[in-house]
Design an enzyme around this catalytic site. Structure first.
Site, mmCIF file in Angstrom:
data_model
loop_
_atom_site.group_PDB
_atom_site.id
_atom_site.type_symbol
_atom_site.label_atom_id
_atom_site.label_comp_id
_atom_site.label_asym_id
_atom_site.label_seq_id
_atom_site.Cartn_x
_atom_site.Cartn_y
_atom_site.Cartn_z
ATOM 1 N N GLU A 172 4.561 -1.189 10.737
ATOM 2 C CA GLU A 172 5.862 -0.628 10.396
ATOM 3 C C GLU A 172 5.936 0.851 10.733
ATOM 4 O O GLU A 172 4.923 1.556 10.704
ATOM 5 C CB GLU A 172 6.095 -0.737 8.886
ATOM 6 C CG GLU A 172 6.231 -2.148 8.409
ATOM 7 C CD GLU A 172 6.408 -2.215 6.901
ATOM 8 O OE1 GLU A 172 6.413 -3.313 6.381
ATOM 9 O OE2 GLU A 172 6.518 -1.148 6.255
ATOM 10 N N CYS A 187 8.066 8.300 10.045
ATOM 11 C CA CYS A 187 6.862 7.934 9.291
ATOM 12 C C CYS A 187 6.113 6.877 10.094
ATOM 13 O O CYS A 187 6.671 5.828 10.410
ATOM 14 C CB CYS A 187 7.304 7.397 7.924
ATOM 15 S SG CYS A 187 5.966 6.711 6.954
ATOM 16 N N CYS A 218 -5.302 -1.851 5.815
ATOM 17 C CA CYS A 218 -5.988 -0.667 5.294
ATOM 18 C C CYS A 218 -7.234 -1.112 4.536
ATOM 19 O O CYS A 218 -7.234 -2.145 3.882
ATOM 20 C CB CYS A 218 -5.056 0.097 4.346
ATOM 21 S SG CYS A 218 -5.760 1.650 3.765
ATOM 22 N N CYS A 248 -5.853 0.076 -2.383
ATOM 23 C CA CYS A 248 -5.224 0.563 -3.618
ATOM 24 C C CYS A 248 -4.526 -0.586 -4.340
ATOM 25 O O CYS A 248 -3.870 -1.420 -3.711
ATOM 26 C CB CYS A 248 -4.216 1.665 -3.292
ATOM 27 S SG CYS A 248 -4.987 3.071 -2.483
ATOM 28 N N CYS A 299 -0.621 -1.050 -3.797
ATOM 29 C CA CYS A 299 -0.064 -0.970 -2.443
ATOM 30 C C CYS A 299 -0.056 -2.330 -1.755
ATOM 31 O O CYS A 299 -1.077 -3.014 -1.697
ATOM 32 C CB CYS A 299 -0.877 0.033 -1.622
ATOM 33 S SG CYS A 299 -0.403 0.094 0.110
ATOM 34 N N CYS A 340 5.820 1.170 1.792
ATOM 35 C CA CYS A 340 4.992 0.753 2.917
ATOM 36 C C CYS A 340 4.485 -0.681 2.778
ATOM 37 O O CYS A 340 4.069 -1.117 1.720
ATOM 38 C CB CYS A 340 3.874 1.783 3.036
ATOM 39 S SG CYS A 340 2.220 1.247 3.008
HETATM 40 N N1 SAH Z 1 -3.035 5.815 3.205
HETATM 41 C C1 SAH Z 1 -2.389 7.071 3.098
HETATM 42 C C2 SAH Z 1 -1.121 7.073 3.900
HETATM 43 C C3 SAH Z 1 0.101 6.612 3.281
HETATM 44 S S1 SAH Z 1 0.100 5.127 2.297
HETATM 45 C C4 SAH Z 1 -2.210 7.451 1.666
HETATM 46 O O1 SAH Z 1 -2.456 6.629 0.792
HETATM 47 O O2 SAH Z 1 -1.854 8.607 1.425
HETATM 48 C C5 SAH Z 1 1.783 5.024 2.186
HETATM 49 C C6 SAH Z 1 2.507 5.689 1.035
HETATM 50 O O3 SAH Z 1 3.156 4.645 0.365
HETATM 51 C C7 SAH Z 1 1.682 6.459 0.014
HETATM 52 O O4 SAH Z 1 2.338 7.664 -0.296
HETATM 53 C C8 SAH Z 1 1.672 5.533 -1.169
HETATM 54 O O5 SAH Z 1 1.558 6.248 -2.350
HETATM 55 C C9 SAH Z 1 3.005 4.846 -1.034
HETATM 56 N N2 SAH Z 1 3.073 3.553 -1.661
HETATM 57 C C10 SAH Z 1 2.228 2.511 -1.510
HETATM 58 N N3 SAH Z 1 2.613 1.484 -2.309
HETATM 59 C C11 SAH Z 1 3.714 1.896 -2.956
HETATM 60 C C12 SAH Z 1 4.583 1.291 -3.900
HETATM 61 N N4 SAH Z 1 4.400 0.056 -4.314
HETATM 62 N N5 SAH Z 1 5.629 2.023 -4.365
HETATM 63 C C13 SAH Z 1 5.851 3.278 -3.929
HETATM 64 N N6 SAH Z 1 5.073 3.906 -3.031
HETATM 65 C C14 SAH Z 1 4.016 3.220 -2.550
HETATM 66 FE FE1 SF4 Z 2 -4.255 2.325 2.161
HETATM 67 FE FE2 SF4 Z 2 -2.016 1.735 0.832
HETATM 68 FE FE3 SF4 Z 2 -3.997 3.033 -0.390
HETATM 69 FE FE4 SF4 Z 2 -2.560 4.321 1.504
HETATM 70 S S1 SF4 Z 2 -1.791 3.577 -0.459
HETATM 71 S S2 SF4 Z 2 -4.807 4.294 1.259
HETATM 72 S S3 SF4 Z 2 -2.138 2.576 2.875
HETATM 73 S S4 SF4 Z 2 -4.113 0.935 0.427
#
Ligand code: SAH
Ligand code: SF4
Length: 353
Positions: free
Chosen positions: A87, A113, A120, A124, A127, A344
């Site tokens: 994306e 973006c 990944c 997390c 995520c 994301c």
């Molecule tokens: N891996 C890097 C790059 C961006 S990840 C990082 O973690 O910083 C993409 C972004 O989406 C991050 O800012 C993360 O906090 C946010 N994100 C992921 N899951 C989310 C969710 N369910 N609701 C809101 N933001 C989310």
């Molecule tokens: Fe990876 Fe999602 Fe964590 Fe960013 S927020 S480091 S994309 S698992």
């Protein structure tokens, strides 16, 4: 599968094409002419066009779906040459302003973006990208192509500036070689000329790689996905925190060269009843003392099957006010594209791609 020419720095292209001014011509066709094929590069000898086409493609990805939001945000699903999907998002950061006479006074501002990996490894718990596991790193051409293709699709000429944030799918610092190569290609004056200060790398906190990025001296900004103020909760949200804890990240940030007019952005994903209380806000103020920081509060965006809940607006506002009252800059990320699959990984997941 052919490599994309977008993954080459101009100096690398100069090694292949002689005399070397040919490299600048190719850069012009690609980054300002927005051409789709080597055939269209009319000021290049025919045999050079043919040998380039034998070895390279221009775009290593194509747009397969778009979701447009009423606020100007467009979320793209892109297909790579091996069929995998990623994306990228086109964000309208500021509306254009017209004077009373209808004349354009200031142009709209856009941020792109981009993703750096398919999936990944960091995993997390909040995520959606993490749920699909890790598939592969993107190469530099695939990173640069996201910026180029989105500009093209929005008829945004080369000389109109955009900002780039590495905040899509994947952990940018886990793919540092391709990331740094892409940053340099995007900076090239004959290319898209997006200076370091217009590019922001967002990381979940690989502290040793923050140091490595600093050493490269690319002039980029960093954004730290902090999300928690104590290691216990942060390790629940970001398992990698056990190896790179909060203290190690803060130390790496203190060593990072920051433009004196700028600040390091700390992203704080707010989750209801997890980290939305004022005791956390208090710890955050303490943790960031002495750092030129700016905090960006993000609403957790739920998705089917997610184990956390979106915070109340009241707690977001109180958290923000607590920080502001203690002289810490703090914004709430406005939920751009709230009417589309916002965070994301969410468009990809919807497509079942
Ligand atoms: N891996 C890097 C790059 C961006 S990840 C990082 O973690 O910083 C993409 C972004 O989406 C991050 O800012 C993360 O906090 C946010 N994100 C992921 N899951 C989310 C969710 N369910 N609701 C809101 N933001 C989310
Ligand atoms: Fe990876 Fe999602 Fe964590 Fe960013 S927020 S480091 S994309 S698992």
């Amino acid at each position: 599968m052919k490599k994309s020419i977008l993954g080459l720095r101009r100096e690398e292209l100069e090694q292949i094409l002689k005399p070397s001014f040919r490299a600048s011509q190719v850069f012009s066709w690609v980054y300002s002419g927005f051409v789709d094929s080597f055939d269209e590069m009319l000021n290049l000898p025919k045999n050079m066009r043919e040998s380039l086409a034998e070895e390279f493609v221009i775009a290593p990805l194509s747009i397969i779906n778009k979701e447009c939001s009423s606020d100007g945000t467009i979320k793209y699903l892109l297909r790579l040459q091996d069929g995998k999907t990623i994306e990228a998002v086109w964000l309208k950061m500021r509306q254009e302003v017209y004077g009373e006479d209808g004349v354009l006074e200031s142009e709209a501002r856009y941020t792109i973006c981009v993703s750096t990996q398919v999936g990944c490894k960091v995993g997390c718990s909040f995520c959606l990208t993490a749920k699909g596991g890790f598939s592969r790193d993107l190469d530099a051409g695939e990173i640069v192509a996201q910026v180029l293709e989105l500009k093209k699709d929005n008829n945004h000429p080369q000389n109109r500036r955009v900002n780039v944030v590495y905040m899509g799918m994947g952990e940018p610092l886990d793919n540092l070689d391709a990331l740094s190569q892409a940053i340099e290609i995007l900076q090239d004056e004959n290319g898209l000329a997006i200076s370091g200060k217009r590019q922001t790398v967002s990381t979940s906190g690989l502290s040793t790689k923050i140091d490595a990025l600093a050493k490269m001296d690319l002039g980029v900004h960093i954004a730290i996905s902090l999300h928690a103020v104590d290691d216990e909760l942060r390790s629940e949200l970001i398992p990698m925190n056990k190896a790179y804890n909060i203290a190690s990240i803060i130390d790496a940030v203190r060593r990072f060269p920051i433009d004196t007019r700028k600040r390091v952005m700390f992203e704080y994903l707010v989750i209801r009843d997890k980290n939305d209380d004022l005791a956390s806000a208090k710890k955050l103020v303490k943790l960031l003392s002495g750092i030129r920081a700016k905090v960006n509060l993000i609403y957790f965006n739920p998705y089917p099957g997610s184990i956390y809940e979106r915070p109340l607006t009241k707690s977001m506002v109180e958290f923000q006010q607590y920080l502001i009252d203690r002289s810490l800059l703090c914004t709430i990320r406005d939920s751009k594209g709230i009417d589309i699959s916002a965070a994301c990984g969410q468009l990809k997941s919807k497509e079942g791609a």
